[in-house]
Design a protein around this motif. Structure first.
Motif, PDB file in Angstrom:
ATOM      1  N   GLN A  15      -0.789  -4.966   3.959  1.00 31.34           N
ATOM      2  CA  GLN A  15      -1.528  -5.502   2.637  1.00 31.34           C
ATOM      3  C   GLN A  15      -0.678  -5.093   1.498  1.00 31.34           C
ATOM      4  O   GLN A  15       0.325  -4.594   1.522  1.00 31.34           O
ATOM      5  CB  GLN A  15      -2.901  -4.563   2.577  1.00 31.34           C
ATOM      6  N   VAL A  16      -1.373  -5.740   0.311  1.00 30.18           N
ATOM      7  CA  VAL A  16      -0.660  -5.455  -1.116  1.00 30.18           C
ATOM      8  C   VAL A  16      -1.743  -4.599  -1.691  1.00 30.18           C
ATOM      9  O   VAL A  16      -3.033  -4.916  -1.666  1.00 30.18           O
ATOM     10  CB  VAL A  16      -0.648  -6.970  -1.640  1.00 30.18           C
ATOM     11  N   PHE A  17      -1.128  -3.510  -2.479  1.00 30.26           N
ATOM     12  CA  PHE A  17      -2.076  -2.446  -3.062  1.00 30.26           C
ATOM     13  C   PHE A  17      -1.657  -2.354  -4.400  1.00 30.26           C
ATOM     14  O   PHE A  17      -0.430  -2.129  -4.664  1.00 30.26           O
ATOM     15  CB  PHE A  17      -2.028  -1.427  -2.157  1.00 30.26           C
ATOM     16  N   CYS A  18      -2.668  -2.323  -5.349  1.00 25.52           N
ATOM     17  CA  CYS A  18      -2.364  -1.878  -6.984  1.00 25.52           C
ATOM     18  C   CYS A  18      -2.649  -0.467  -6.900  1.00 25.52           C
ATOM     19  O   CYS A  18      -3.793   0.133  -6.714  1.00 25.52           O
ATOM     20  CB  CYS A  18      -3.265  -2.603  -7.721  1.00 25.52           C
ATOM     21  N   LYS A  19      -1.654   0.478  -7.124  1.00 24.74           N
ATOM     22  CA  LYS A  19      -1.714   1.797  -7.424  1.00 24.74           C
ATOM     23  C   LYS A  19      -2.315   2.161  -8.697  1.00 24.74           C
ATOM     24  O   LYS A  19      -2.844   3.491  -8.820  1.00 24.74           O
ATOM     25  CB  LYS A  19      -0.379   2.626  -7.497  1.00 24.74           C
ATOM     26  N   LEU A  24      -1.548   8.962 -20.769  1.00 22.42           N
ATOM     27  CA  LEU A  24      -2.098  10.311 -20.097  1.00 22.42           C
ATOM     28  C   LEU A  24      -0.845  11.187 -19.333  1.00 22.42           C
ATOM     29  O   LEU A  24      -0.916  12.077 -19.465  1.00 22.42           O
ATOM     30  CB  LEU A  24      -2.859   9.942 -18.818  1.00 22.42           C
ATOM     31  N   GLY A  25       0.433  10.381 -19.595  1.00 21.28           N
ATOM     32  CA  GLY A  25       1.399  10.917 -18.758  1.00 21.28           C
ATOM     33  C   GLY A  25       1.424  11.181 -17.427  1.00 21.28           C
ATOM     34  O   GLY A  25       2.384  11.710 -16.838  1.00 21.28           O
ATOM     35  N   GLU A  26       0.874  10.094 -16.762  1.00 18.80           N
ATOM     36  CA  GLU A  26       0.670  10.139 -15.238  1.00 18.80           C
ATOM     37  C   GLU A  26       1.200   9.121 -14.691  1.00 18.80           C
ATOM     38  O   GLU A  26       1.089   8.915 -13.495  1.00 18.80           O
ATOM     39  CB  GLU A  26      -0.677  10.537 -14.729  1.00 18.80           C
ATOM     40  N   ALA A  27       1.882   8.293 -15.565  1.00 16.66           N
ATOM     41  CA  ALA A  27       2.525   7.059 -14.819  1.00 16.66           C
ATOM     42  C   ALA A  27       3.986   7.518 -14.109  1.00 16.66           C
ATOM     43  O   ALA A  27       4.760   8.490 -14.294  1.00 16.66           O
ATOM     44  CB  ALA A  27       3.169   6.253 -16.054  1.00 16.66           C
ATOM     45  N   GLU A  28       4.201   7.059 -12.869  1.00 16.56           N
ATOM     46  CA  GLU A  28       5.389   7.208 -12.030  1.00 16.56           C
ATOM     47  C   GLU A  28       6.527   6.787 -12.601  1.00 16.56           C
ATOM     48  O   GLU A  28       6.618   5.660 -13.346  1.00 16.56           O
ATOM     49  CB  GLU A  28       5.169   6.931 -10.687  1.00 16.56           C
TER      50      GLU A  28
END
Length: 331
Positions: free
Chosen positions: A132-136, A165-169
């Protein structure tokens, strides 16, 4: 407009994680009744040696039209996407997973650490199927052509909110989705274009067993078997075995059960104007109710749930029903 239309075409993929009705209708090939004259031998004027009817078997058959219920569903989905985009346009921050806007960064952070968000993150990851293709960002399964979602207001604002929020990878480009390399395991990003990727694979169809086993199941005590059919007392409806998930995991059944047993949950869901948000919240509350009533579940309810959603049992039941129907037709 292009993004809105592309999002609308994702109704079937959305149903894969949250909307069972569409998936069941596709599995059953639900269509409208035959149009008048379709594939029917019509009377013709007889000549000498000619038969009374014209053989149309060699003529190409007219394709069945989409069922009215499916067309209506797609129309409602398109309208809901438009309403959601209008809501997103006014939001400072957005949780793409729960389709929930926030005015402040602190309230958004609090939600991300909360029970509802954690539940959906876990559940949607568990339901992933290899290929599958997934949007994180939105925790959302996508079709092979994902551009419509990536460019949608929902995804754009949700990605910006994660960065704030500072939670981006670190090192992750949120304009590209991810591959699912194993069931429940997210792999690397897809760096090729959607056109190139679409040529590599076909859209993966999620097995019904995966969907239904992981979906919360409530209100089974109101369901009774009668021959090949089942009746639901709380919804006042009769359905076949093949349509069990359409009803039991459907919005109507869950809402009726909440109204009867958990009016506070019902009221909160009922007041939501955005349909996508209502489905997400209703799923969460259904899971909470299932957990609350776990110890009160009777043996009869456990057997019915297993028959409905255990792959080995429901496949055997499907086969048994089909064989019995064939025997009756022969008689």
């Amino acid at each position: 407009a292009e993004a809105t239309m592309a999002e609308a075409t994702m109704a079937e993929a959305e149903i894969a994680t949250e909307n069972v009705v569409m998936k069941e209708c596709e599995d059953l090939n639900v269509t409208t009744p035959m149009e008048e004259g379709d594939n029917i031998a019509e009377p013709v004027t007889m000549g000498e040696g000619e038969s009374k009817t014209e053989d149309k078997s060699k003529e190409p058959k007219k394709p069945f039209k989409k069922s009215k219920s499916k067309q209506r569903h797609l129309e409602l989905h398109k309208k809901d996407v438009e309403d959601m985009n209008a809501m997103v346009a006014e939001a400072n921050f957005l949780c793409g997973t729960c389709v929930l806007p926030f005015d402040t960064l602190e309230s958004f952070r609090e939600h991300r650490n909360g029970e509802e968000h954690q539940y959906h993150d876990k559940r949607r990851t568990e339901m992933l199927i290899a290929g599958q293709v997934f949007c994180k960002v939105c925790m959302h399964v996508l079709p092979a052509r994902w551009k419509g979602h990536i460019e949608s207001p929902r995804h754009t604002v949700a990605a910006t909110s994660l960065v704030a929020l500072g939670e981006a990878e670190e090192g992750v480009d949120y304009t590209k989705p991810f591959r699912v390399i194993e069931n429940g395991v997210i792999g690397d990003q897809i760096l090729v274009s959607e056109e190139e990727y679409a040529e590599e694979i076909e859209d993966i169809k999620i097995p019904r067993a995966v969907l239904h086993i992981l979906n919360p199941c409530i209100g089974l005590k109101y369901i009774k078997k009668s021959g090949y059919q089942y009746s639901c007392k709380i919804c006042n409806i009769i359905f076949t075995f093949k349509m069990r998930a359409w009803h039991v995991n459907g919005e109507k059944h869950r809402m009726n059960y909440m109204k009867d047993r958990y009016p506070a949950y019902y009221k909160e869901c009922k007041e939501l104007k955005i349909n996508m948000r209502r489905k997400v919240l209703l799923m969460f509350y259904a899971a909470k109710v299932e957990e609350k009533e776990k110890e009160q579940t009777t043996e009869e309810e456990k057997k019915l749930k297993a028959l409905f959603f255990d792959p080995e049992l429901f496949e055997a039941e499907d086969k048994r029903i089909d064989e019995e129907k064939k025997k009756k037709k022969k008689k």
